[in-house]
Write a protein that holds these residues in place. Structure first.
Motif, mmCIF file in Angstrom:
data_model
loop_
_atom_site.group_PDB
_atom_site.id
_atom_site.type_symbol
_atom_site.label_atom_id
_atom_site.label_comp_id
_atom_site.label_asym_id
_atom_site.label_seq_id
_atom_site.Cartn_x
_atom_site.Cartn_y
_atom_site.Cartn_z
ATOM 1 N N ILE A 21 27.524 122.613 127.383
ATOM 2 C CA ILE A 21 26.466 122.743 126.680
ATOM 3 C C ILE A 21 25.588 121.195 126.568
ATOM 4 C CG2 ILE A 21 26.722 124.830 125.387
ATOM 5 C CD1 ILE A 21 26.815 123.131 122.837
ATOM 6 N N TYR A 22 26.358 120.185 126.749
ATOM 7 C CA TYR A 22 25.984 118.721 126.642
ATOM 8 C C TYR A 22 25.413 118.434 128.107
ATOM 9 C CZ TYR A 22 28.072 119.163 122.072
ATOM 10 O OH TYR A 22 28.418 119.603 120.917
ATOM 11 N N ALA A 23 25.583 119.339 129.155
ATOM 12 C CA ALA A 23 25.069 118.747 130.289
ATOM 13 C C ALA A 23 23.658 118.520 130.338
ATOM 14 C CB ALA A 23 25.607 119.737 131.587
ATOM 15 N N ASN A 30 17.842 118.090 128.445
ATOM 16 C CA ASN A 30 19.063 118.464 127.764
ATOM 17 C C ASN A 30 18.642 120.365 127.672
ATOM 18 O OD1 ASN A 30 17.975 118.771 125.334
ATOM 19 N ND2 ASN A 30 18.537 116.676 125.066
ATOM 20 N N LEU A 31 19.551 120.860 126.929
ATOM 21 C CA LEU A 31 19.494 122.211 126.908
ATOM 22 C C LEU A 31 18.345 122.485 125.862
ATOM 23 C CD1 LEU A 31 22.934 123.862 127.530
ATOM 24 C CD2 LEU A 31 20.919 123.757 129.055
ATOM 25 N N LEU A 32 18.391 121.736 124.823
ATOM 26 C CA LEU A 32 17.422 121.936 123.660
ATOM 27 C C LEU A 32 15.918 121.733 124.203
ATOM 28 C CD1 LEU A 32 18.929 120.307 120.584
ATOM 29 C CD2 LEU A 32 18.649 122.850 120.947
ATOM 30 N N MET A 33 15.727 120.686 124.964
ATOM 31 C CA MET A 33 14.411 120.571 125.680
ATOM 32 C C MET A 33 14.051 122.043 126.360
ATOM 33 S SD MET A 33 14.632 116.673 127.008
ATOM 34 C CE MET A 33 14.730 115.453 125.929
ATOM 35 N N TYR A 52 21.437 124.992 118.581
ATOM 36 C CA TYR A 52 21.374 124.190 117.411
ATOM 37 C C TYR A 52 23.084 124.251 116.475
ATOM 38 C CZ TYR A 52 19.395 120.541 114.225
ATOM 39 O OH TYR A 52 19.083 119.553 113.441
ATOM 40 N N ARG A 53 23.004 125.372 116.425
ATOM 41 C CA ARG A 53 24.219 125.617 115.654
ATOM 42 C C ARG A 53 25.464 125.281 116.160
ATOM 43 N NH1 ARG A 53 21.871 130.787 114.704
ATOM 44 N NH2 ARG A 53 23.302 131.864 116.304
ATOM 45 N N LEU A 54 25.549 125.412 117.617
ATOM 46 C CA LEU A 54 26.625 124.849 118.416
ATOM 47 C C LEU A 54 26.970 123.333 118.576
ATOM 48 C CD1 LEU A 54 26.438 127.401 121.595
ATOM 49 C CD2 LEU A 54 27.933 127.522 119.779
ATOM 50 N N GLY A 55 25.861 122.694 118.052
ATOM 51 C CA GLY A 55 26.051 121.349 117.790
ATOM 52 C C GLY A 55 25.208 120.544 118.664
#
Length: 85
Positions: A21-23, A30-33, A52-55
């Motif tokens: 998930i940090y890829a 990033n995935l949050l974007m 977000y819950r996953l960190g």
């Protein structure tokens, strides 16, 4: 792609299969974007909340020197809005 298109079940399956998930992509997006874009396009913040819950956090810079906060500010979206239940 699963995050951008708001496919939460697919994201969960990928996570369960060991996806990173940090890829980031070649632009360092990033995935949050991408989850922010999914919220904007589909009106659903569940995927953002899951990541977000996953960190995941949005402090990393993309290739344009911008963070998630920069994009949220430019688009008038508040982080609290993305984290609302």
């Amino acid at each position: 792609v699963a995050v951008y298109y708001n496919r939460i079940t697919m994201v969960e399956q990928l996570w369960d299969a060991g996806a990173d998930i940090y890829a980031v992509n070649h632009n360092r997006t990033n995935l949050l974007m991408y989850a922010k874009d999914a919220y904007k396009n589909f009106g659903d913040n569940a995927l953002f909340r899951l990541l977000y819950r996953l960190g995941l956090r949005g402090e990393d810079l993309d290739c344009y020197g911008k963070t998630l906060s920069d994009y949220l500010n430019a688009e008038g979206i508040k982080l609290e809005e993305l984290l609302e239940e």
